[in-house]
Scaffold this motif. Sequence first.
Motif, mmCIF file in Angstrom:
data_model
loop_
_atom_site.group_PDB
_atom_site.id
_atom_site.type_symbol
_atom_site.label_atom_id
_atom_site.label_comp_id
_atom_site.label_asym_id
_atom_site.label_seq_id
_atom_site.Cartn_x
_atom_site.Cartn_y
_atom_site.Cartn_z
ATOM 1 N N MET A 1 -62.227 35.764 -58.622
ATOM 2 C CA MET A 1 -61.819 35.423 -57.268
ATOM 3 C C MET A 1 -61.446 33.940 -57.187
ATOM 4 N N ALA A 2 -62.243 33.100 -57.872
ATOM 5 C CA ALA A 2 -61.958 31.664 -57.865
ATOM 6 C C ALA A 2 -60.610 31.390 -58.521
ATOM 7 N N LEU A 3 -60.286 32.141 -59.561
ATOM 8 C CA LEU A 3 -58.987 31.977 -60.233
ATOM 9 C C LEU A 3 -57.849 32.178 -59.239
ATOM 10 N N GLN A 4 -58.014 33.182 -58.366
ATOM 11 C CA GLN A 4 -56.967 33.434 -57.370
ATOM 12 C C GLN A 4 -56.925 32.336 -56.317
ATOM 13 N N ILE A 5 -58.106 31.957 -55.814
ATOM 14 C CA ILE A 5 -58.147 31.010 -54.693
ATOM 15 C C ILE A 5 -57.628 29.648 -55.116
ATOM 16 N N LYS A 6 -57.891 29.262 -56.374
ATOM 17 C CA LYS A 6 -57.519 27.895 -56.737
ATOM 18 C C LYS A 6 -55.998 27.731 -56.826
ATOM 19 N N THR A 7 -55.249 28.841 -56.897
ATOM 20 C CA THR A 7 -53.791 28.715 -56.919
ATOM 21 C C THR A 7 -53.207 28.642 -55.502
ATOM 22 N N LEU A 8 -54.080 28.823 -54.493
ATOM 23 C CA LEU A 8 -53.575 28.730 -53.116
ATOM 24 C C LEU A 8 -53.126 27.290 -52.828
ATOM 25 N N GLN A 9 -52.127 27.192 -51.953
ATOM 26 C CA GLN A 9 -51.497 25.882 -51.764
ATOM 27 C C GLN A 9 -52.446 24.820 -51.240
ATOM 28 N N TYR A 10 -53.288 25.194 -50.279
ATOM 29 C CA TYR A 10 -54.107 24.139 -49.674
ATOM 30 C C TYR A 10 -55.130 23.598 -50.659
ATOM 31 N N VAL A 11 -55.548 24.454 -51.603
ATOM 32 C CA VAL A 11 -56.479 23.970 -52.625
ATOM 33 C C VAL A 11 -55.761 22.992 -53.549
ATOM 34 N N GLU A 12 -54.555 23.390 -53.958
ATOM 35 C CA GLU A 12 -53.790 22.501 -54.843
ATOM 36 C C GLU A 12 -53.474 21.201 -54.127
ATOM 37 N N ALA A 13 -53.172 21.311 -52.841
ATOM 38 C CA ALA A 13 -52.846 20.119 -52.071
ATOM 39 C C ALA A 13 -54.019 19.144 -52.059
ATOM 40 N N SER A 14 -55.213 19.667 -51.781
ATOM 41 C CA SER A 14 -56.351 18.764 -51.700
ATOM 42 C C SER A 14 -56.693 18.188 -53.073
ATOM 43 N N LEU B 1 -54.367 17.429 -55.280
ATOM 44 C CA LEU B 1 -53.377 16.368 -55.480
ATOM 45 C C LEU B 1 -53.768 15.116 -54.708
ATOM 46 N N MET B 2 -54.433 15.320 -53.550
ATOM 47 C CA MET B 2 -54.827 14.168 -52.745
ATOM 48 C C MET B 2 -56.047 13.471 -53.321
ATOM 49 N N GLY B 3 -56.500 13.953 -54.451
ATOM 50 C CA GLY B 3 -57.580 13.257 -55.137
ATOM 51 C C GLY B 3 -58.965 13.654 -54.673
ATOM 52 N N GLN B 4 -59.079 14.805 -54.030
ATOM 53 C CA GLN B 4 -60.400 15.296 -53.610
ATOM 54 C C GLN B 4 -61.249 15.579 -54.847
ATOM 55 N N LYS B 5 -62.562 15.286 -54.730
ATOM 56 C CA LYS B 5 -63.441 15.513 -55.886
ATOM 57 C C LYS B 5 -63.630 17.020 -56.104
ATOM 58 N N ASP B 6 -63.883 17.377 -57.381
ATOM 59 C CA ASP B 6 -64.008 18.793 -57.746
ATOM 60 C C ASP B 6 -65.087 19.510 -56.939
ATOM 61 N N PHE C 1 -67.085 23.374 -52.954
ATOM 62 C CA PHE C 1 -67.978 23.702 -51.850
ATOM 63 C C PHE C 1 -67.249 23.865 -50.513
ATOM 64 N N LYS C 2 -66.123 23.138 -50.368
ATOM 65 C CA LYS C 2 -65.456 23.204 -49.064
ATOM 66 C C LYS C 2 -64.396 24.294 -48.982
ATOM 67 N N HIS C 3 -63.683 24.498 -50.101
ATOM 68 C CA HIS C 3 -62.529 25.395 -50.011
ATOM 69 C C HIS C 3 -62.711 26.732 -50.701
ATOM 70 N N ILE C 4 -63.476 26.734 -51.797
ATOM 71 C CA ILE C 4 -63.552 27.997 -52.558
ATOM 72 C C ILE C 4 -64.761 28.830 -52.140
#
Lengths: 453, 350
Positions: free
Chosen positions: A334-347, A349-354, A359-362
């Motif tokens: 499930m995480a494999l799918q969610i991490k390809t979502l745009q908002y996850v990739e966006a955050s 790129l913005m340098g959000q910590k792993d 904890f916030k998005h996945i």
Amino acid sequence: MSFSPKVVWKEFSHSKIGITGIVILAVLFFMSAVAFVTIPLESFKTWNDPTSWLLYPKSAQPAWVNYFQSEKIPEHLILKPASTSQQIGPVYFLTNSFAVNYQYDGFPSDFIYQYTAKYSGSPLLQISVTRPDGIKMQLVSTSLPFVNYTATYGSMIFSTQDVIAKNIASAKNKYAFPLDGVSSEKIIFSELDKNQVLKGLYVFRVHLYDVSEKPTLVKSNLILGGKVYGIMGTDELRRDLSVGLLWGTPLALFIGITVSIGSVILGLLYGVYAGYKGRATDEVLMRFNDIIYAMPALPLLIILAVTIGNSIFLMVGFLVIFGWVGIAKVSRSMALQIKTLQYVEASKLMGQKDYKIIFKHILPQLLPYAFASIAISVPAAITTEAGLSFLGLGDPTFPTWGQILHDASSYSAAARGMWWWILPPGIMIAITGLAFVFMGQAMDGIINPKLRH
Amino acid sequence: MGFKKFLAKRAITMFGVLMATLLVTIILVGSNMDSISKQSAAQEIRQQVTNNKSLLSSFKTTAQLDSYISNEIKQRITALGLDQPWYSPQRIGLSMYKILTLDFGHAKFLTSDSGSSDVRDIILEKLPRTILLFTTATAIVSVLGIFLGTVAASKVNSKIDKITSGFAIISSSFPVWWIGVLMIFVFAFLYPIFPARATPDLSVTDPGYWGSLLYHMALPLITLVIIGFGSWAYLVRNFLVGVLQEDFIMAKRAAGIDEKRILYSHALKNAAPPIVTILALSLSGSLGGAIITEAVFDWPGMGRLYFEAISVLDLPVIIGATYVLTAFFLVSVFVADVLYGYFDPRVRRE
């Protein structure tokens, strides 16, 4: 893929089996609360102590079997006293009376008076009984050991004692049949013309006379021995099964819920981390996961219990070791799918910590699945623990349902027809499991709409 | 990734699991095992000395005898490599090598029916009985389950569907062994139709042995089937319901193909991969569950052997039985993987 708690709850409340599950669970929690309130912690700690069950009958059926029978089996009665005290001149006069409406078709197997008295001097203890036909019989008249200070003294008086037989013998001419060789309780509770139970109200009175000080009876119980007892009956070791079954409820819930929550949290974090990191981390973590996944759980659990220990907390830990793997697998994909979502990739790129992304998005996305998994993995945890206890590998200090069944099988309850020892624990295990299965089913129906057709 | 590479990868993982399980087992029982082997070595020496009359008479005092014996024991322990701590890599490696080559040593208490205390003999005697009982049960359960599941899937939300699903959920909540105890209570004591102990009372050489074995097998078999087929039917039903919603089924329906034919030849074929996997997995799962089930029914197979070994802490038997159970478990997991990969090429490409 996205569920808000409100939507989930709305769907859930429309599901009949989901609600049924919640209702059963509420009843089980209520039973646990009752266990905590009504049965003091000490009495369940003395579950394995034979001396604390002396007053109870051996292998007695539940009392309600009498409703289905024309011949009423005598019930084992532990009578509490009604107490009065008087002072006549210098004499203190304490009376405990035990009234019993005896309506059974058999004689009591025996009777025992158990007392602890607090006195000074040497008080006189007398026990008498008034029968339904008005005949009054003196049973015991004895003085307690002398002390010149205030002391407590406890003892028991048994119906088999010679002194009772001798006292009763004085009423021999009232009976139309010879009393030789007939035990005391069969005389006291008998009709006069033939040796048959005389039904009606019997009142046992215990008198304590003392001159120096007012005596008190700290403990005073009259036990009429019978073959049925309580709601659930008793086992071979005289233990009241209703106590064990009631205490088994919080224990089973504790084991089931702790194991499943522990497994789900561990599996979720492990799987999401592997899926989110990807590449070599993922590969290594998943190979390790494969290894645990393919291990035969029960044999290893048995070895762990035998070699490391079988306390209930260790048991919970062992069950978690084998419980998290399946959840890790699913949450990784499930995480494999969610991490390809745009908002996850966006955050990202913005340098959000792993860990913040995890904890916030996945993780929030996986919550409905997590709750369903918790519900679904509870029954397995409960039955596995019960199975281990049944094999005699459980924590012997706690009366879990599996432990009760283990005792039942070691005293070959099945062969002796002691159904009240075998049926209730298994039914309780199944009902508890069902409550969670029902809730899991309802959750599953919300997450996988495909199955609802 | 080709099918061969997929196979090789799975096989390596499985071997890794086997080694890991073995290692965990050896580490867990290691210190106990150590003292047992030392004791048995010492006992052997003492026996040898007391049996040797001429040697015994050559000693003048008991102190001399004692020092001779303790010296001998020390030598034997060094010769066997027992002087090193049990957790030393050499010793763990040696024990693993021995077990891999099926050299489990001798049992401490338990023996086979023919009286051998060699763990390998004991296991070889018990294993076929476990396989007989659980393979038969799995076969019956899967046939019944596939049939019922298909019927339920063809009439979703009908009475038969609801009964099947309900039965599946309820039956899977009861522990198998508890149903076993109940079955013994009802059919062996209340109505004495079947024997309470599933151990056949005839010897293997008796011509009636097989008949007796099957008669004794009836009660555990019935129990396993009753508790098992419901969840099978439910799984098959769910797989089929999923497949029946696929577009290609819709297309077939639109083309006017007979509903029965769609169900039995098209849908069932597509639901085959998960069904076959479940078949292999349930076989392996039942082997693990055999420990409690066989203990309840007193069926003289691997499970009861394991249970007996645990209750007297017969470590060589425990290790041997764990190894064999794990090996069987892994073989069936491997077969399940391979079948899945064969039926569903997408798995290989992951």
